[in-house]
Motif scaffolding. Sequence first.
Motif, PDB file in Angstrom:
ATOM      1  N   ARG A  20      36.396  36.762  26.778  1.00  0.00           N
ATOM      2  CA  ARG A  20      37.698  36.404  27.386  1.00  0.00           C
ATOM      3  C   ARG A  20      38.607  37.618  27.480  1.00  0.00           C
ATOM      4  NH1 ARG A  20      38.540  32.098  23.549  1.00  0.00           N
ATOM      5  NH2 ARG A  20      36.875  30.669  24.012  1.00  0.00           N
ATOM      6  N   ARG A  21      38.652  38.415  26.389  1.00  0.00           N
ATOM      7  CA  ARG A  21      39.498  39.602  26.390  1.00  0.00           C
ATOM      8  C   ARG A  21      39.078  40.576  27.477  1.00  0.00           C
ATOM      9  NH1 ARG A  21      38.527  41.400  21.155  1.00  0.00           N
ATOM     10  NH2 ARG A  21      38.833  39.439  20.160  1.00  0.00           N
ATOM     11  N   PHE A  22      37.783  40.781  27.616  1.00  0.00           N
ATOM     12  CA  PHE A  22      37.276  41.696  28.636  1.00  0.00           C
ATOM     13  C   PHE A  22      37.623  41.174  30.026  1.00  0.00           C
ATOM     14  CE2 PHE A  22      33.866  42.996  31.558  1.00  0.00           C
ATOM     15  CZ  PHE A  22      34.056  44.361  31.511  1.00  0.00           C
ATOM     16  N   LYS A  23      37.472  39.868  30.234  1.00  0.00           N
ATOM     17  CA  LYS A  23      37.786  39.275  31.529  1.00  0.00           C
ATOM     18  C   LYS A  23      39.272  39.429  31.842  1.00  0.00           C
ATOM     19  CE  LYS A  23      37.310  34.966  34.090  1.00  0.00           C
ATOM     20  NZ  LYS A  23      36.919  33.554  34.024  1.00  0.00           N
ATOM     21  N   ASN A  24      40.123  39.201  30.838  1.00  0.00           N
ATOM     22  CA  ASN A  24      41.567  39.343  31.043  1.00  0.00           C
ATOM     23  C   ASN A  24      41.941  40.790  31.344  1.00  0.00           C
ATOM     24  OD1 ASN A  24      42.039  36.629  30.660  1.00  0.00           O
ATOM     25  ND2 ASN A  24      42.535  36.846  28.498  1.00  0.00           N
ATOM     26  N   GLU A  25      41.351  41.727  30.642  1.00  0.00           N
ATOM     27  CA  GLU A  25      41.642  43.144  30.887  1.00  0.00           C
ATOM     28  C   GLU A  25      41.205  43.556  32.291  1.00  0.00           C
ATOM     29  OE1 GLU A  25      43.381  45.310  29.041  1.00  0.00           O
ATOM     30  OE2 GLU A  25      43.789  43.625  27.714  1.00  0.00           O
ATOM     31  N   ARG A  26      40.053  43.056  32.724  1.00  0.00           N
ATOM     32  CA  ARG A  26      39.588  43.372  34.078  1.00  0.00           C
ATOM     33  C   ARG A  26      40.529  42.825  35.126  1.00  0.00           C
ATOM     34  NH1 ARG A  26      33.656  41.774  35.377  1.00  0.00           N
ATOM     35  NH2 ARG A  26      34.425  42.011  37.482  1.00  0.00           N
ATOM     36  N   SER A  27      40.993  41.579  34.920  1.00  0.00           N
ATOM     37  CA  SER A  27      41.892  40.996  35.916  1.00  0.00           C
ATOM     38  C   SER A  27      43.235  41.723  35.919  1.00  0.00           C
ATOM     39  CB  SER A  27      42.087  39.501  35.670  1.00  0.00           C
ATOM     40  OG  SER A  27      42.776  39.260  34.466  1.00  0.00           O
ATOM     41  N   LYS A  28      43.706  42.180  34.745  1.00  0.00           N
ATOM     42  CA  LYS A  28      44.959  42.931  34.686  1.00  0.00           C
ATOM     43  C   LYS A  28      44.829  44.249  35.437  1.00  0.00           C
ATOM     44  CE  LYS A  28      46.644  41.192  30.277  1.00  0.00           C
ATOM     45  NZ  LYS A  28      46.873  41.536  28.868  1.00  0.00           N
ATOM     46  N   SER A  29      43.728  44.937  35.218  1.00  0.00           N
ATOM     47  CA  SER A  29      43.555  46.223  35.894  1.00  0.00           C
ATOM     48  C   SER A  29      43.394  46.009  37.400  1.00  0.00           C
ATOM     49  CB  SER A  29      42.358  46.978  35.328  1.00  0.00           C
ATOM     50  OG  SER A  29      41.167  46.289  35.576  1.00  0.00           O
TER      51      SER A  29
END
Length: 65
Positions: free
Chosen positions: A47-56
């Motif tokens: 989830r954290r990785f997915k959120n970071e990708r969407s933020k970037s």
Amino acid sequence: MSKDRWNNYIKLKKEAEFAERKENTNLQLKEKAKWKTISKFQKQAKRRFKNERSKSYNNYEAIYR
């Protein structure tokens, strides 16, 4: 000790541990709790990785619009 004998020893040790876990309820519960913790950690990391990708990606869109 030869490598083949060492590998066989490790294999037999794992089999004995498995048989013990299968018979002992307390060990079964510990194993289940261990894998539950690992699974939770993996889901959180995903989830954290997915959120970071969407933020970037959102930052990228904001910059290049």
